[in-house]
Write an enzyme that holds these catalytic residues in place. Structure first.
Site, PDB file in Angstrom:
ATOM      1  N   GLY A  14       0.777  -1.238   0.000  1.00 43.27           N
ATOM      2  CA  GLY A  14       0.000   0.000   0.000  1.00 43.27           C
ATOM      3  C   GLY A  14       0.807   1.286   0.000  1.00 43.27           C
ATOM      4  CB  THR A  15       4.230   2.233  -1.153  1.00 47.93           C
ATOM      5  OG1 THR A  15       4.169   1.508  -2.384  1.00 47.93           O
ATOM      6  CG2 THR A  15       5.021   1.421  -0.131  1.00 47.93           C
ATOM      7  CG  ASN A  16       1.665   3.686  -5.786  1.00 49.48           C
ATOM      8  OD1 ASN A  16       2.213   4.761  -5.969  1.00 49.48           O
ATOM      9  ND2 ASN A  16       2.055   2.577  -6.397  1.00 49.48           N
ATOM     10  CB  ILE A  88      -7.052  -8.982 -15.183  1.00 50.30           C
ATOM     11  CG1 ILE A  88      -5.618  -9.502 -15.414  1.00 50.30           C
ATOM     12  CG2 ILE A  88      -7.574  -8.283 -16.430  1.00 50.30           C
ATOM     13  CD1 ILE A  88      -4.589  -8.452 -15.690  1.00 50.30           C
ATOM     14  CG  ASN A 103      -2.974   0.136 -13.248  1.00 52.44           C
ATOM     15  OD1 ASN A 103      -2.933  -0.217 -12.077  1.00 52.44           O
ATOM     16  ND2 ASN A 103      -2.138  -0.341 -14.163  1.00 52.44           N
ATOM     17  CG  HIS A 105       2.706  -0.465 -15.880  1.00 50.78           C
ATOM     18  ND1 HIS A 105       2.453  -1.778 -15.538  1.00 50.78           N
ATOM     19  CD2 HIS A 105       3.798  -0.477 -16.672  1.00 50.78           C
ATOM     20  CE1 HIS A 105       3.365  -2.556 -16.117  1.00 50.78           C
ATOM     21  NE2 HIS A 105       4.179  -1.782 -16.820  1.00 50.78           N
TER      22      HIS A 105
END
Length: 202
Positions: A14-16, A88, A103, A105
């Site tokens: 959960g860093t983002n 997905i 998202n 990436h």
């Protein structure tokens, strides 16, 4: 001011997610509110981060797409952010939230993306290929894996001494944690228009 109700999907540390929570506190994100954090795993640190921030959490393991769609509609969610979500997203969810699922990436799409390119694997491939630049991309989610319209990108240098883990950390710090909150604010404030393959920012 009415804020856009936002759900964050997570599968790991959960860093983002933390970057988004911090951005809401610091005023980088003012047009969105994280109202729930959703996962398909129940033993991950991202859920702890959410609970510590006072955000509702929901773990869905069975019949994920139908169950999560019902939950999101019940909660009035308008925007979905995939922040290290390793499953997905299905067609039904994508069609229910057109240009409202984004998202992050960990590469500069279209390089090092698509099926099998996630997490540390991306950085291993970047180093093995000998790339001098990598970075992160925020894109809208489509039915093609990593194939949706690109919203934001930020480049990061690849150094000769990099290991995949060292590079992963630098990409997070110098790109992911910066452009993901920016993208959430752009979309939630209505400043993004999608025209074909192009995201126009007003």
């Amino acid at each position: 001011m009415k804020k856009m109700k936002t759900a964050v999907f997570v599968s790991g540390g959960g860093t983002n997610l933390q970057a988004l929570i911090d951005a809401c506190k610091s005023g980088i994100i003012v047009s969105a509110e994280i109202t729930c954090v959703i996962s398909n795993k129940d033993d991950i640190y991202a859920l702890t981060r959410a609970k510590e921030a006072g955000i509702e959490t929901c773990v869905i393991k069975d019949n994920f797409e139908d169950s999560v769609l019902s939950f999101l509609q019940e909660k009035g969610v308008e925007l979905i952010v995939l922040a290290g979500f390793l499953s997905i997203v299905g067609k039904k969810l994508i069609q229910a939230f057109p240009n409202k699922i984004i998202n992050i990436h960990p590469s500069l799409i279209p390089a090092f993306c698509g099926k099998g390119h996630y997490g540390l694997h991306v950085h291993e491939k970047v180093i093995a290929y000998g790339a001098k630049l990598t970075g992160a991309t925020v894109h809208f989610v489509s039915e093609e894996v990593d194939g949706g319209v690109i919203l934001l990108q930020k480049s990061v240098a690849v150094l000769p001494t990099d290991t995949p883990k060292v590079l992963q950390k630098r990409v997070m710090q110098e790109a992911e944690w910066i452009i993901l909150p920016e993208a959430v604010e752009l979309v939630s404030s209505g400043r993004v228009e999608v025209n074909g393959r192009t995201a126009i920012i007003h």
